[in-house]
Design an enzyme around this catalytic site. Structure first.
Site, mmCIF file in Angstrom:
data_model
loop_
_atom_site.group_PDB
_atom_site.id
_atom_site.type_symbol
_atom_site.label_atom_id
_atom_site.label_comp_id
_atom_site.label_asym_id
_atom_site.label_seq_id
_atom_site.Cartn_x
_atom_site.Cartn_y
_atom_site.Cartn_z
ATOM 1 N N CYS A 1 5.968 1.201 -1.568
ATOM 2 C CA CYS A 1 4.789 2.012 -1.004
ATOM 3 C C CYS A 1 5.474 3.284 -0.020
ATOM 4 C CB CYS A 1 3.936 1.122 -0.492
ATOM 5 S SG CYS A 1 2.500 2.048 0.587
ATOM 6 N N GLY A 2 4.985 4.434 -0.479
ATOM 7 C CA GLY A 2 5.557 5.745 0.276
ATOM 8 C C GLY A 2 4.839 5.583 1.769
ATOM 9 N N HIS A 3 3.524 5.421 1.680
ATOM 10 C CA HIS A 3 2.755 5.081 3.175
ATOM 11 C C HIS A 3 3.410 4.178 4.160
ATOM 12 C CE1 HIS A 3 0.298 8.230 1.216
ATOM 13 N NE2 HIS A 3 -0.239 7.202 0.536
ATOM 14 N N CYS A 4 3.769 3.111 3.620
ATOM 15 C CA CYS A 4 4.548 2.118 4.270
ATOM 16 C C CYS A 4 5.916 2.529 4.880
ATOM 17 C CB CYS A 4 4.812 0.838 3.564
ATOM 18 S SG CYS A 4 3.207 0.009 2.710
#
Length: 522
Positions: A71-74
């Protein structure tokens, strides 16, 4: 009894009693089972279905992030989460931060109804059944402050004039609740989440008198604009948290806000849907002179239109691009509705004055100005590659061609999921390049706007079947070549409606989750 037999029995009895260190005998003391340790990484507890219960027992205040490795946001949150843990550790705070690898712990994601990443939940006093959803910022100090206000006090109790004045003088924006009745709980609940404001609370009659109050009131003190804004509590209905929240967000902002990385989060959190932007070059004196008229026009529109200044000489090219502007076109005005994303420009691009700004706002609000749509120019070779390039100006012609089945990817250049999907989309176009009735295309939805519909997330995939009626089918299944092919071969539907499976990007980047469109651009 034989002496040799006696010796054997004696040895057995002594061994059973443990006198020779051979271990405890029946009924003797037993070793305690070894306690499982909760592993840590960079000050963050790493939890699993085996250790969550232990962590809840040991830590009365626990913030848990459910994340996915892909996950990029993670990944963007990770360094801020580590910093927040370090801030709290330096304060010897009782709160701990933890994380759970969601895809590796399906039992926990199911138990806590995790449907997207990252998801953060706050556990109090070992209560596993009702964790609080984390609703705070995604940067270190904001995370730490959100937790401080839940573990400690969110307000300062004020007993005298000296304390009240000291609190007001300490910050640019201070909110004080003057209460003699029972609305304190609502006020305290709001103070927990309004992290960018400092809160005080009092029931002292001398302080009511000092600030000219005769009834319960929430007062916002600020070191700009009118200096103070009062929110009297309705004597019959009491204090409404939603109404107070909107009031504080509206009045804590400057009448005119200059856009930058510090102010942008508050601009979008204000929940004022209409924004008026003045684009100027702050290095030019002739442009700075326009600010006076812009500010003069703002007060009557407070709470209805947010007035924003964008410096075209600063690092704001992405904002200019979003509105289809070039720096040399400044000074100029643009109006946008954040809900519909419709944009408006004044018909008369003359001098920016208080009168012209006021007239433009009223014209847009009264529906007298039509929105404009952005479009890139049609590339000369738009149809030469397997994936056809669409823009606003040729979208209608291609998408609603009654002789073609058109499958379009609406993307954003910065979208990580779009980039991951690009090779598969190219392969799909290559596979069907000889099918005259099938067109595979893509459109940059950040640079091209459509009258037919608004694109709300990236990537968005839509299928436009051949025939009359301008039918549109939104594709919501797996993003792999095999499933795409089945969808096209079956005329825009999957056999037996195959379930959604998106291992590389289960959660599309939407305006809410990844702040696409203007929020991401700004």
């Amino acid at each position: 009894m034989d002496s040799q037999l006696l010796s054997v029995l004696l040895l057995l009895l002594l061994g059973a009693s443990g006198l020779w260190g051979q271990g405890p005998g029946p009924g003797g003391p037993s070793e305690e089972p070894q306690k499982e340790e909760v592993p840590e990484e960079d000050g963050i507890l790493v939890l699993s279905h085996r250790t969550l219960g232990l962590a809840l027992q040991e830590h009365p205040a626990l913030l848990v992030e459910f994340y996915a490795p892909w996950c990029g946001h993670c990944k963007a949150l990770a360094p801020e989460y580590i910093k927040a843990a370090a801030l709290l550790a330096a304060e010897s705070a009782k709160t701990r931060l933890a994380k759970v690898d969601g895809p590796s712990e399906p039992e926990l994601t199911k138990e806590f109804a995790v449907t997207e990443y990252p998801t953060l939940k706050f556990f109090r006093d070992g209560n596993r059944t009702n964790p609080e959803e984390y609703t705070g910022p995604r940067e270190a100090e904001g995370i730490a402050e959100w937790l401080r206000r839940r573990v400690g006090s969110s307000t300062t109790r004020l007993e005298d004039e000296e304390g009240a004045q000291a609190l007001i003088d300490a910050q640019d924006v201070v909110v004080i609740g003057f209460f003699q009745d029972e609305d304190v709980a609502t006020f305290l609940a709001l103070a927990q989440d309004a992290l960018d404001m400092t809160f005080g609370l009092t029931d002292r009659p001398q302080l009511f008198q000092k600030f000219g109050l005769t009834k319960d009131t929430v007062v916002l003190f600020k070191k700009f604009d009118e200096g103070r804004a009062d929110f009297p509590v309705d004597e019959e209905l009491g204090l409404d948290q939603g109404d107070l929240s909107r009031f504080l967000l509206t009045h804590s902002m400057h009448l005119v806000t200059e856009f930058n990385s510090q102010t942008s989060p508050k601009i979008f959190a204000a929940r004022i849907l209409n924004h008026l932007l003045l684009f100027i070059n702050q290095t030019l004196a002739v442009h700075q002179e326009l600010l006076a008229g812009f500010r003069e026009a703002a007060p009557p529109f407070r709470g209805q239109v947010l007035f924003v200044v964008v410096d075209v000489g600063a690092d704001n090219n992405h904002v200019l691009q979003y509105f289809g502007l070039k720096a040399e076109e400044a000074p100029t005005l643009r109006f946008i509705n954040m809900e519909t994303t419709k944009k408006y420009m004044p018909a008369d691009q003359g001098l920016v004055t208080a009168a012209s700004v006021t007239a433009f706002c009223h014209s847009v609000l009264n529906g007298k100005v039509k929105p404009y749509l952005l479009s890139q120019e049609v590339p000369p070779d738009w149809d030469q590659r397997p994936v056809k390039t669409l823009v606003g100006k040729n979208f209608e012609q291609v998408a609603f061609d009654e002789t073609k089945n058109v499958f379009i990817k609406f993307y954003a250049p910065w979208c990580t999921h779009c980039k991951e999907m690009a090779p598969t989309w190219e392969a799909l176009a290559e596979k069907y390049r000889d099918h005259e009735d099938i067109v595979i295309a893509e459109l940059d939805a950040t640079a091209n706007e459509l009258e037919a519909f608004a694109v709300q997330g990236f990537p968005t995939l839509k299928y436009f079947p051949a025939g009359q009626g301008r039918k549109v089918i939104e594709y919501k299944s797996a993003r792999d070549l095999e499933t795409f092919s089945k969808f096209l071969d079956n005329g825009g539907k999957l056999p037996e409606e195959e379930p959604i499976e998106e291992p590389s990007a289960p959660f599309p980047e939407t305006i809410a989750n990844s702040t696409t469109d203007l929020k991401e651009e700004l």
